[in-house]
Each structure stands twice: as structure tokens, then as C-alpha cells.
Write a protein that holds these residues in place. Structure first.
Motif, PDB file in Angstrom:
ATOM      1  N   TYR A 149      -4.754  -9.366   0.960  1.00  0.00           N
ATOM      2  CA  TYR A 149      -2.614  -8.919   1.165  1.00  0.00           C
ATOM      3  C   TYR A 149      -3.111  -7.826  -0.011  1.00  0.00           C
ATOM      4  O   TYR A 149      -2.332  -6.485   1.176  1.00  0.00           O
ATOM      5  CB  TYR A 149      -2.220 -10.152   0.313  1.00  0.00           C
ATOM      6  CG  TYR A 149      -0.605  -9.612   0.186  1.00  0.00           C
ATOM      7  CD1 TYR A 149      -0.111  -9.477   1.010  1.00  0.00           C
ATOM      8  CD2 TYR A 149      -0.613 -10.508  -1.231  1.00  0.00           C
ATOM      9  CE1 TYR A 149       1.556  -9.406   0.529  1.00  0.00           C
ATOM     10  CE2 TYR A 149       1.435  -9.743  -1.626  1.00  0.00           C
ATOM     11  CZ  TYR A 149       1.844  -9.330  -0.954  1.00  0.00           C
ATOM     12  OH  TYR A 149       3.011  -9.189  -0.686  1.00  0.00           O
ATOM     13  N   GLU A 150      -4.139  -7.401  -0.861  1.00  0.00           N
ATOM     14  CA  GLU A 150      -4.057  -6.863  -1.961  1.00  0.00           C
ATOM     15  C   GLU A 150      -3.805  -5.007  -0.969  1.00  0.00           C
ATOM     16  O   GLU A 150      -3.439  -4.130  -1.691  1.00  0.00           O
ATOM     17  CB  GLU A 150      -4.888  -6.828  -2.735  1.00  0.00           C
ATOM     18  CG  GLU A 150      -4.472  -7.358  -3.945  1.00  0.00           C
ATOM     19  CD  GLU A 150      -4.539  -9.235  -3.677  1.00  0.00           C
ATOM     20  OE1 GLU A 150      -3.933 -10.232  -4.203  1.00  0.00           O
ATOM     21  OE2 GLU A 150      -5.399  -9.875  -2.027  1.00  0.00           O
ATOM     22  N   VAL A 151      -5.087  -5.279  -0.018  1.00  0.00           N
ATOM     23  CA  VAL A 151      -5.397  -4.115  -0.071  1.00  0.00           C
ATOM     24  C   VAL A 151      -4.203  -3.181   1.454  1.00  0.00           C
ATOM     25  O   VAL A 151      -4.108  -2.848   1.254  1.00  0.00           O
ATOM     26  CB  VAL A 151      -6.766  -4.588   1.527  1.00  0.00           C
ATOM     27  CG1 VAL A 151      -6.875  -2.933   1.977  1.00  0.00           C
ATOM     28  CG2 VAL A 151      -7.607  -4.357   0.186  1.00  0.00           C
ATOM     29  N   LEU A 152      -3.813  -5.180   2.248  1.00  0.00           N
ATOM     30  CA  LEU A 152      -2.236  -4.017   2.679  1.00  0.00           C
ATOM     31  C   LEU A 152      -1.433  -4.007   2.287  1.00  0.00           C
ATOM     32  O   LEU A 152      -0.533  -2.945   2.634  1.00  0.00           O
ATOM     33  CB  LEU A 152      -1.965  -6.049   4.143  1.00  0.00           C
ATOM     34  CG  LEU A 152      -2.779  -6.469   4.660  1.00  0.00           C
ATOM     35  CD1 LEU A 152      -3.276  -7.768   4.649  1.00  0.00           C
ATOM     36  CD2 LEU A 152      -3.294  -5.721   5.749  1.00  0.00           C
ATOM     37  N   TRP A 156       0.023  -0.105   3.580  1.00  0.00           N
ATOM     38  CA  TRP A 156       1.618   0.144   3.960  1.00  0.00           C
ATOM     39  C   TRP A 156       2.419   0.918   3.354  1.00  0.00           C
ATOM     40  O   TRP A 156       2.755   2.019   3.309  1.00  0.00           O
ATOM     41  CB  TRP A 156       2.651  -1.347   3.903  1.00  0.00           C
ATOM     42  CG  TRP A 156       1.816  -2.644   4.451  1.00  0.00           C
ATOM     43  CD1 TRP A 156       0.995  -2.578   5.655  1.00  0.00           C
ATOM     44  CD2 TRP A 156       1.772  -4.117   3.993  1.00  0.00           C
ATOM     45  NE1 TRP A 156       1.139  -3.833   6.245  1.00  0.00           N
ATOM     46  CE2 TRP A 156       1.359  -4.631   4.718  1.00  0.00           C
ATOM     47  CE3 TRP A 156       2.134  -4.888   3.159  1.00  0.00           C
ATOM     48  CZ2 TRP A 156       0.917  -6.767   5.407  1.00  0.00           C
ATOM     49  CZ3 TRP A 156       1.891  -6.254   2.874  1.00  0.00           C
ATOM     50  CH2 TRP A 156       1.835  -7.345   3.884  1.00  0.00           C
ATOM     51  N   ALA A 157       1.710   0.735   1.946  1.00  0.00           N
ATOM     52  CA  ALA A 157       2.259   1.994   1.511  1.00  0.00           C
ATOM     53  C   ALA A 157       2.057   3.477   1.017  1.00  0.00           C
ATOM     54  O   ALA A 157       2.698   4.344   1.521  1.00  0.00           O
ATOM     55  CB  ALA A 157       2.021   2.056  -0.516  1.00  0.00           C
ATOM     56  N   ILE A 158       0.565   3.676   2.213  1.00  0.00           N
ATOM     57  CA  ILE A 158       0.298   5.081   2.658  1.00  0.00           C
ATOM     58  C   ILE A 158       0.931   5.309   3.741  1.00  0.00           C
ATOM     59  O   ILE A 158       0.718   6.570   4.651  1.00  0.00           O
ATOM     60  CB  ILE A 158      -1.268   5.061   3.223  1.00  0.00           C
ATOM     61  CG1 ILE A 158      -1.804   4.545   1.332  1.00  0.00           C
ATOM     62  CG2 ILE A 158      -2.016   5.695   2.925  1.00  0.00           C
ATOM     63  CD1 ILE A 158      -3.283   4.351   1.260  1.00  0.00           C
ATOM     64  N   PRO A 160       3.959   3.206   5.977  1.00  0.00           N
ATOM     65  CA  PRO A 160       4.594   1.908   6.711  1.00  0.00           C
ATOM     66  C   PRO A 160       4.559   1.926   7.750  1.00  0.00           C
ATOM     67  O   PRO A 160       5.405   0.660   7.939  1.00  0.00           O
ATOM     68  CB  PRO A 160       5.832   3.097   6.065  1.00  0.00           C
ATOM     69  CG  PRO A 160       5.408   4.362   4.967  1.00  0.00           C
ATOM     70  CD  PRO A 160       4.347   4.535   5.323  1.00  0.00           C
ATOM     71  N   ASP A 161       4.061   2.437   9.167  1.00  0.00           N
ATOM     72  CA  ASP A 161       4.345   1.781   9.941  1.00  0.00           C
ATOM     73  C   ASP A 161       3.266   0.786  10.128  1.00  0.00           C
ATOM     74  O   ASP A 161       3.097   0.007  11.307  1.00  0.00           O
ATOM     75  CB  ASP A 161       3.622   3.495  10.953  1.00  0.00           C
ATOM     76  CG  ASP A 161       5.113   3.891  11.530  1.00  0.00           C
ATOM     77  OD1 ASP A 161       6.073   3.753  11.343  1.00  0.00           O
ATOM     78  OD2 ASP A 161       4.810   5.243  11.760  1.00  0.00           O
ATOM     79  N   MET A 162       2.738   0.700   9.316  1.00  0.00           N
ATOM     80  CA  MET A 162       0.876  -0.060   9.328  1.00  0.00           C
ATOM     81  C   MET A 162       1.774  -1.626   9.384  1.00  0.00           C
ATOM     82  O   MET A 162       1.170  -3.119   9.747  1.00  0.00           O
ATOM     83  CB  MET A 162       0.453  -0.175   8.749  1.00  0.00           C
ATOM     84  CG  MET A 162      -1.046   1.118   9.663  1.00  0.00           C
ATOM     85  SD  MET A 162      -1.519   0.504  10.933  1.00  0.00           S
ATOM     86  CE  MET A 162      -0.349   1.380  12.093  1.00  0.00           C
ATOM     87  N   ARG A 163       3.735  -1.477   9.052  1.00  0.00           N
ATOM     88  CA  ARG A 163       4.491  -3.035   8.579  1.00  0.00           C
ATOM     89  C   ARG A 163       4.334  -3.698   9.817  1.00  0.00           C
ATOM     90  O   ARG A 163       4.303  -4.371  10.188  1.00  0.00           O
ATOM     91  CB  ARG A 163       5.130  -2.967   8.109  1.00  0.00           C
ATOM     92  CG  ARG A 163       5.013  -2.272   6.488  1.00  0.00           C
ATOM     93  CD  ARG A 163       6.608  -2.307   5.670  1.00  0.00           C
ATOM     94  NE  ARG A 163       7.121  -1.174   6.321  1.00  0.00           N
ATOM     95  CZ  ARG A 163       8.347  -0.596   6.212  1.00  0.00           C
ATOM     96  NH1 ARG A 163       8.970  -1.660   5.593  1.00  0.00           N
ATOM     97  NH2 ARG A 163       8.913  -0.176   6.829  1.00  0.00           N
ATOM     98  N   ALA A 164       4.701  -2.932  11.418  1.00  0.00           N
ATOM     99  CA  ALA A 164       5.020  -3.281  12.072  1.00  0.00           C
ATOM    100  C   ALA A 164       4.055  -3.449  13.093  1.00  0.00           C
ATOM    101  O   ALA A 164       3.836  -5.384  13.049  1.00  0.00           O
ATOM    102  CB  ALA A 164       4.979  -1.740  13.456  1.00  0.00           C
ATOM    103  N   ALA A 165       2.948  -3.266  13.123  1.00  0.00           N
ATOM    104  CA  ALA A 165       1.528  -3.589  13.202  1.00  0.00           C
ATOM    105  C   ALA A 165       1.794  -5.464  12.203  1.00  0.00           C
ATOM    106  O   ALA A 165       0.625  -6.094  13.746  1.00  0.00           O
ATOM    107  CB  ALA A 165       0.129  -3.349  12.707  1.00  0.00           C
TER     108      ALA A 165
END
Length: 329
Positions: A149-152, A156-158, A160-165
Motif C-alpha cells: 500500500y505504501e508503494v502504491l 498514485w501521486a506520481i 494518478p491514472d494508476m488509481r483507475a488500474a
């Protein structure tokens, strides 16, 4: 393979993927296909020596071909942690190779999670590694693995589209998570900051397969979701379809959700699932108890009828709607 460690591929172009380059280079193609074979025990030592040579001296295209299927060695007597170490060696510092290595990553992460977590931390600055990192660590997060979770959060901050993934991964694996609360935490968390279009599409897709049996768990999250997203709805319609599946057992909650939905979408803007929403509202109204003259839920349903029927995108359904409402009374 040993004679083609650096032989260039036969294709080129800015949009050519690394896997395609690998398959079109003599060494990459050879190792890609070799690792798919059922390898007899007597050749394993030679294969490992060759892979070590590829990791040390091979071009990125040959290493991509090896990284893709190296997890097939899990079917041999090679210790799993040695295979993970070999994978990490094949990636080296070229973290783009995690993209063609995604197939192997999904198996290797279970054999030496700590080593793969370190690799993901090291690769977080490489944009093309973001998707495999997200997919792998989202699964680990959902399985309560420490550190994922900490790496995620950092990723996500770098990007944000990875939130969708992540949301798609959590949705697709919903039935398998040991604690489904992780899905609902992500559902709520990703609403801030305001979802991008890609993330909004991921939210909408949730409702294609989300089980109606779990309606009571997701219903409290719908108002905030709709307040944050509904103003931008255009093709988003799977929530309305989901409400149609749930309305008989949860008419009050469906009325509330529809009311919030259409409070956010301007009357002047067409929303093509609006007529479908009318059908859901009719079913909700029919499902309510009507023995109390001042029943607040029935009044809320009728007020919402008025709101919907004032919309141009619902007006063509007016006659049918009134006929069904009157017969329900």
C-alpha cells in the motif's frame, strides 16, 4: 541464443512494444519459445547458465524475451527464490522490462514477495513500469501484504491514472479478496481528488458485475460517488443498470441514489440512460408499502418523478410512465 545475445531485431519504430522487439530478434525469440517448453531435468543446468549469460550480456530485447516466460521455470526443480533472483537480474536497471515481464511477475511475487517489492520500489520512477507495479502491488495490498500500500500511494501521486488500474484490479478480484473491505476503502479513497475520465470509467465498470447481494455495503458510498462524478456522466450507465437489479429488495436506497444522480446532471444536458432510470423508479415505487398516506418514501419517489419528467431526455417516456404509476396506485 549465445550467438545472438546482441543481434538487433528485424523491426523498428517508436510504437513497437518491447515484446514485439523480443520476438523479432533471433536471441529474444529463441529464449521466449524455449522457456515455454517442458524442459527435461538434464538440460536445466545449461538453461540456467544461458539465462545468466543473457542477464549479464544480452541486449534488452533478448532479456525481454527471457523475462516474459522465466516463471515457467517454477515447473522445474529450480528453487523459486533462485528464479526470482534470475528475473531481477534480467531486469537489471532497465525497468521498462517489467512490462514484458508482467506475465512472470504475477507468479514470482508469491515466491519471494520481499525481492519483488524492492524491485517495484526501485522501478517507480520508470513510467512504463507503472502498470505492472500497480497490478502486482494492488493484488498484494488486497492480500494484506506489508509495504504494498505504501508503494502504491507513492505511485498514485506520481501517476494518478494508476488509481483507475488499481480500482479495476480490485473490482476484477473482488470475490477472491480475504477482506473485501479493501475494495470499499479504495472506492471511497479514489474519489479525492476528483476522478479523471479514465478513473470515472473504472468506477462505472464496477457496476457491470458487482453482486447485488452486496448492495447494502456499497449503497452508503453512492451519494459521494455521484456528487463527485455524476456531473460529468455521458455514457456512464452501468450504475442505473445495477440499480435495476437491486431495486426490488432496496427500493428506498435506489430512490435516494437516483435522486442524487439527477440532482447532479443539469436538466439542459441530455443523459441517455434517463429513460432507464424512469423504469427503475417505477419499480421502486411499486415495491414501496403504500398503506401510509404520508409515507415519506412514496413522496420522495413522486417528487423524483416530477423532476425526471421535467427533463427533455425523459419527456418521451411521459405517457408510459404516468400509466404505470397510476396503475401502481
Amino acid at each position: 541464443m549465445r550467438d545472438n545475445l546482441t543481434t538487433p531485431p528485424t523491426v523498428s519504430g517508436d510504437k513497437v512494444e518491447l515484446t514485439t522487439y523480443a520476438l523479432n530478434s533471433p536471441g529474444g525469440n529463441a529464449i521466449f519459445n524455449l522457456l515455454q517448453e517442458k524442459l527435461p531435468d538434464e538440460v536445466i543446468s545449461e538453461v540456467l547458465d544461458t539465462l545468466q549469460l543473457v542477464a549479464a550480456e544480452g541486449s534488452r530485447y533478448v532479456r525481454a524475451g527471457a523475462a516474459y516466460h522465466v516463471a515457467m521455470l517454477l515447473n522445474t526443480q529450480v528453487p523459486p527464490k533462485d528464479i526470482v533472483a534470475l528475473f531481477v537480474g534480467l531486469i537489471g536497471g532497465d525497468f521498462e522490462l517489467m512490462e514484458p515481464g508482467m506475465w512472470s511477475l504475477q507468479y514470482l511475487v508469491w515466491r519471494d514477495y520481499d525481492a519483488i517489492l524492492i524491485l517495484c520500489q526501485q522501478a517507480i520512477g520508470e513510467e512504463k513500469a507503472h502498470k505492472p507495479i500497480t497490478n502486482i502491488l494492488t493484488v498484494m495490498w488486497a492480500n494484506n501484504k506489508p509495504g504494498a500500500y505504501e508503494v502504491l500511494i507513492e505511485l498514485w501521486a506520481i501517476n494518478p491514472d494508476m488509481r483507475a488500474a488499481s480500482l479495476k484490479m480490485l473490482t476484477n478480484g473482488y470475490d477472491d479478496w480475504p477482506d473485501k473491505q479493501v475494495f470499499f476503502e479504495a472506492f471511497e479513497m479514489f474519489l479525492v481528488p476528483a476522478p479523471t475520465e479514465k478513473l470515472r470509467r473504472a468506477y462505472d465498470s464496477i457496476f457491470i458485475h458487482f453482486p447485488p447481494a452486496d448492495f447494502e455495503r456499497i449503497a452508503p458510498l453512492l451519494p459521494r460517488y455521484l456528487i463527485n462524478c455524476a456531473a460529468d456522466f455521458d455514457r456512464d450507465h452501468f450504475l442505473v443498470d445495477y440499480l435495476a437489479k437491486s431495486v426490488k429488495n432496496h427500493p428506498v436506497e435506489c430512490i435516494d441514489a437516483l435522486n442524487t444522480l439527477f440532482s447532479q446532471i443539469p436538466v439542459s444536458r441530455g443523459y441517455w440512460p434517463a429513460s432507464r432510470a424512469l423504469e427503475v423508479l417505477i419499480e421502486a415505487y411499486i415495491s414501496l408499502p403504500h398503506h401510509l398516506a404520508d409515507d415519506a418514501d412514496s413522496k420522495a419517489a413522486l417528487d423524483l418523478f416530477d423532476k425526471l419528467l421535467a427533463r427533455p431526455d425523459c419527456r418521451e417516456e411521459l405517457d408510459k410512465t404516468l400509466e404505470q404509476v397510476q396503475s401502481a396506485r
